[in-house]
Design a protein around this motif. Sequence first.
Motif, PDB file in Angstrom:
ATOM      1  N   ALA A  80       0.891  -1.185   0.072  1.00 15.14           N
ATOM      2  CA  ALA A  80       0.000   0.056  -0.138  1.00 15.14           C
ATOM      3  C   ALA A  80       0.997   1.346  -0.229  1.00 15.14           C
ATOM      4  N   ILE A  81       2.086   1.191   0.849  1.00 22.02           N
ATOM      5  CA  ILE A  81       2.667   2.444   0.803  1.00 22.02           C
ATOM      6  C   ILE A  81       3.427   2.626  -0.564  1.00 22.02           C
ATOM      7  N   LEU A  82       4.032   1.456  -1.159  1.00 19.47           N
ATOM      8  CA  LEU A  82       4.396   1.495  -2.314  1.00 19.47           C
ATOM      9  C   LEU A  82       3.745   2.036  -3.530  1.00 19.47           C
ATOM     10  N   CYS A  83       2.359   1.661  -3.429  1.00 19.61           N
ATOM     11  CA  CYS A  83       1.189   2.231  -4.324  1.00 19.61           C
ATOM     12  C   CYS A  83       1.192   3.682  -4.307  1.00 19.61           C
ATOM     13  N   ARG A  84       0.967   3.906  -3.061  1.00 20.37           N
ATOM     14  CA  ARG A  84       1.068   5.598  -2.830  1.00 20.37           C
ATOM     15  C   ARG A  84       1.865   6.408  -3.174  1.00 20.37           C
ATOM     16  N   PHE A  85       3.221   5.689  -3.175  1.00 15.96           N
ATOM     17  CA  PHE A  85       4.151   6.604  -3.806  1.00 15.96           C
ATOM     18  C   PHE A  85       4.650   6.423  -5.465  1.00 15.96           C
ATOM     19  N   HIS A  86       3.503   5.404  -6.034  1.00 15.25           N
ATOM     20  CA  HIS A  86       3.574   5.322  -7.380  1.00 15.25           C
ATOM     21  C   HIS A  86       4.712   4.157  -7.777  1.00 15.25           C
ATOM     22  N   LEU A  87       5.566   3.850  -6.876  1.00 14.40           N
ATOM     23  CA  LEU A  87       6.658   2.774  -7.086  1.00 14.40           C
ATOM     24  C   LEU A  87       5.910   1.305  -7.572  1.00 14.40           C
ATOM     25  N   LEU A  88       4.662   1.133  -7.243  1.00 16.81           N
ATOM     26  CA  LEU A  88       4.159  -0.038  -7.550  1.00 16.81           C
ATOM     27  C   LEU A  88       2.683   0.363  -7.856  1.00 16.81           C
ATOM     28  N   GLN A  89       2.160  -0.388  -8.802  1.00 12.18           N
ATOM     29  CA  GLN A  89       0.701  -0.102  -9.342  1.00 12.18           C
ATOM     30  C   GLN A  89       0.078  -1.449  -9.325  1.00 12.18           C
ATOM     31  N   LYS A  90      -1.336  -1.466  -9.078  1.00 11.99           N
ATOM     32  CA  LYS A  90      -2.027  -2.688  -9.119  1.00 11.99           C
ATOM     33  C   LYS A  90      -2.248  -2.969 -10.724  1.00 11.99           C
ATOM     34  N   ALA A  91      -2.161  -4.308 -10.935  1.00  7.34           N
ATOM     35  CA  ALA A  91      -2.663  -4.585 -12.507  1.00  7.34           C
ATOM     36  C   ALA A  91      -4.019  -4.324 -12.707  1.00  7.34           C
ATOM     37  N   PRO A  92      -4.513  -3.656 -13.940  1.00  8.65           N
ATOM     38  CA  PRO A  92      -5.784  -3.127 -14.185  1.00  8.65           C
ATOM     39  C   PRO A  92      -7.041  -4.171 -13.984  1.00  8.65           C
ATOM     40  N   HIS A  93      -6.767  -5.291 -14.271  1.00  9.62           N
ATOM     41  CA  HIS A  93      -8.169  -6.279 -13.886  1.00  9.62           C
ATOM     42  C   HIS A  93      -7.719  -7.401 -12.767  1.00  9.62           C
ATOM     43  N   ASP A  94      -6.752  -6.990 -11.873  1.00 11.37           N
ATOM     44  CA  ASP A  94      -6.397  -8.008 -10.919  1.00 11.37           C
ATOM     45  C   ASP A  94      -5.697  -7.205  -9.603  1.00 11.37           C
ATOM     46  N   GLU A 131      -4.499  -8.207  -6.894  1.00 16.24           N
ATOM     47  CA  GLU A 131      -3.913  -8.912  -6.326  1.00 16.24           C
ATOM     48  C   GLU A 131      -2.386  -9.177  -6.918  1.00 16.24           C
ATOM     49  N   THR A 132      -2.380  -8.572  -8.097  1.00 10.31           N
ATOM     50  CA  THR A 132      -1.052  -8.418  -8.924  1.00 10.31           C
ATOM     51  C   THR A 132      -0.476  -7.016  -9.020  1.00 10.31           C
ATOM     52  N   PHE A 133       0.923  -6.919  -8.881  1.00 15.68           N
ATOM     53  CA  PHE A 133       1.713  -5.741  -8.784  1.00 15.68           C
ATOM     54  C   PHE A 133       2.437  -5.612  -9.617  1.00 15.68           C
ATOM     55  N   VAL A 134       2.630  -4.529 -10.428  1.00 14.95           N
ATOM     56  CA  VAL A 134       3.387  -4.282 -11.505  1.00 14.95           C
ATOM     57  C   VAL A 134       4.353  -3.061 -11.298  1.00 14.95           C
ATOM     58  N   MET A 135       5.451  -2.945 -11.827  1.00 15.40           N
ATOM     59  CA  MET A 135       6.584  -1.973 -11.582  1.00 15.40           C
ATOM     60  C   MET A 135       6.926  -1.270 -13.176  1.00 15.40           C
ATOM     61  N   HIS A 136       6.821  -0.098 -13.022  1.00 13.77           N
ATOM     62  CA  HIS A 136       7.761   0.383 -14.277  1.00 13.77           C
ATOM     63  C   HIS A 136       8.954   0.052 -14.459  1.00 13.77           C
ATOM     64  N   ASP A 137       9.420  -0.058 -15.890  1.00 15.21           N
ATOM     65  CA  ASP A 137      10.720  -0.819 -16.264  1.00 15.21           C
ATOM     66  C   ASP A 137      11.965   0.212 -15.592  1.00 15.21           C
ATOM     67  N   LEU A 138      11.679   1.500 -15.624  1.00 14.82           N
ATOM     68  CA  LEU A 138      12.871   2.334 -15.406  1.00 14.82           C
ATOM     69  C   LEU A 138      12.890   2.355 -13.651  1.00 14.82           C
ATOM     70  N   ILE A 139      11.796   2.162 -12.861  1.00 17.24           N
ATOM     71  CA  ILE A 139      11.646   2.194 -11.319  1.00 17.24           C
ATOM     72  C   ILE A 139      12.308   0.583 -11.209  1.00 17.24           C
ATOM     73  N   ARG A 140      12.050  -0.062 -11.856  1.00 13.53           N
ATOM     74  CA  ARG A 140      12.694  -1.618 -11.730  1.00 13.53           C
ATOM     75  C   ARG A 140      14.117  -1.479 -11.698  1.00 13.53           C
ATOM     76  N   TRP A 141      14.830  -0.623 -12.823  1.00 16.78           N
ATOM     77  CA  TRP A 141      16.160  -0.639 -13.249  1.00 16.78           C
ATOM     78  C   TRP A 141      16.577   0.323 -11.775  1.00 16.78           C
ATOM     79  N   ARG A 142      16.139   1.557 -11.361  1.00 18.42           N
ATOM     80  CA  ARG A 142      16.786   2.035 -10.358  1.00 18.42           C
ATOM     81  C   ARG A 142      16.647   1.172  -8.945  1.00 18.42           C
TER      82      ARG A 142
END
Length: 635
Positions: free
Chosen positions: A547-561, A563-574
């Motif tokens: 929840a904290i990571l989503c609030r800071f937009h470092l993680l996002q919930k998948a559009p239709h799920d 319970e699945t979390f996705v991460m932007h490629d450049l955030i993953r790199w960082r």
Amino acid sequence: MDPVGVISFTLIILIVVGGIYTYVSSTLIPIHADPSRETQARRQINHVAVEGLGESAEGIDIIFVHGLGSNPDTTWTARTLTSHRVNWVTELLPNDLKPAPNDLKPDLRPHTRLYFFNYDTDWRRAALKIELKDVAADLLSELIKLAQDSTHHGLSRPRRSFILVAHSFGGLVVKKAVAEAPDDVLDSVRGVVCLGTPHSGVKSAWISKLIAQSWWLLGANAAIFDELRHGSLYLREIQRSYRRATKIRKLRTFNFFEQRPTRFAPFYSEILVPEADATYGDPDDETTNMGMPTDHSGLNKFASNRSPGYDKIRLALVDILGSVVTEMRTNARSRHVVPETLNDQNISCVQLLGPSASQISIGPMSTDEAVQLLSSTIGLSDCKAEAQHPLEHIAGQMGGLPLALDIAGTIIRNSIMDGAVVAAIQRYADDYRDHRDEMLKSEEFRGLHHSRQTVWTAWNSAFAAIGGLSSDHGFLSLTLLSFMAFFAPSGVQSRIFEIASMDLADHDLGDNESCDGASDDSQLWYRTILKNENGSWDRYWYSQTTAILCRFHLLQKAPHDPETFVMHDLIRWRAQQGAMNIPVGPSVYVEFIVAVCRQIGKDPGLRFSLGSMDFSGPESASHTQQHDADRSDFA
């Protein structure tokens, strides 16, 4: 005549009457369930796509509601003298929303969207046994959905307003829905246009009920006419509730009534809903009553913009639309926009600015938007065909991140030699492919770019803010971010953590040789996130940290799920480079995958997805272990 003859004659008469009744009912009385008569409006709320309409995120949705025994296909359609069908909502109104060439009024088309509300009140054959309140509840449900879809975090009201245009019985449906609407929906309704709505009921409703009762064998719905009885207490209560709701919010209402009688038979005609029943007794500043030189069925059908009454309705809609657009522009001039990302500076801005602060979320750009930004930054007035592909490639590499795209465009612009723009673009693409880390970390171009941030430093404020939380929340959140950076871009299911927690109940993290290099902090994080109590995963800390990571937009919930979390490629790199110097070694990741594999090997019923692979049962366990280092599925 003897008794046998009387009985025979009676039977013949009944058979003849029954035959005529069957023929008339099957040929002249339509059945709504007949596929050949099915309306094109398949759903209850149907968006009408018209070129040039609704391009702006903020604006007005006009929702058209038909009357009793009708549908959206026929209610708003008129026949011309050449038998051509004209739907004035889709064919006339859009063109009439733009201002005249020398008119300084705003163009209403970009702010306007059109919808048809469809419901089944065909009362003649195989009719649904529904009442006015049922239809109103369906309409209100659709309005709530539209309001929720248009509401944005930080705004005091939804970004889109509603105008409801209703014919006859549809006006009663609209009033009932508005009277019962919650405050957030009611605040969005800016106008109601009633076309021949029987606010006090219909005096001839008893005739329609009598006809419906005579068709009871066909499944006609006669009960619905009880609600239309003239002077009924039910309609009075709807009117009182509606007036209370609209007076508080100064909602505009236009009542149009017919001035010509409707012909029911060659020698019989009457005004179906006279002025006294189609208007309010004491109109105030927010209610306008207007007559139209047409009959009841002509109130909602116009073959051209010169048809009697069309201009009155158009002007009423333009009046409401214009006031809403003017209000939007006034608010926009006094509105302060604050990024939605949660940090101390943005929180302070919102608290300082109060209601005038509108928070917006800036997400990744689409490929077309990214190419347009790159072209603009580079200085390409028109994207050349030979530049399109490399620009799309760069946009894909940047994941649509606006800051990264803007910086890339700045670097390309300053590396152009002798006007060779395409060569500079291709050179940047090649350099990025071979030297991504060095280019993203580089600060040499700061003097060339208006931003003081780089892709490397862009998330430092977020990392610092999370690190400033309580020791447990900050440490666990940043460690989870670093850990999730090992996974594939397609997302990480919460289910995989639950399965790993099952294994932790049987095996300690230190039991596996692959974890010999894991730090004490990493092991503490592992045991905390995967804590298992009595065979059940205690997901408290997992839920808190995601929840904290989503609030800071470092993680996002998948559009239709969710319970699945996705991460932007450049955030993953960082994060892979180390977020706040809290690395998670590969050994912890390997032990995690091994733990999951052990569990799905034990329990055939376990199933989860990772990357492009689905895992389930013992047969998949060996497949999982065989591929746990495959970079196409595990980052």
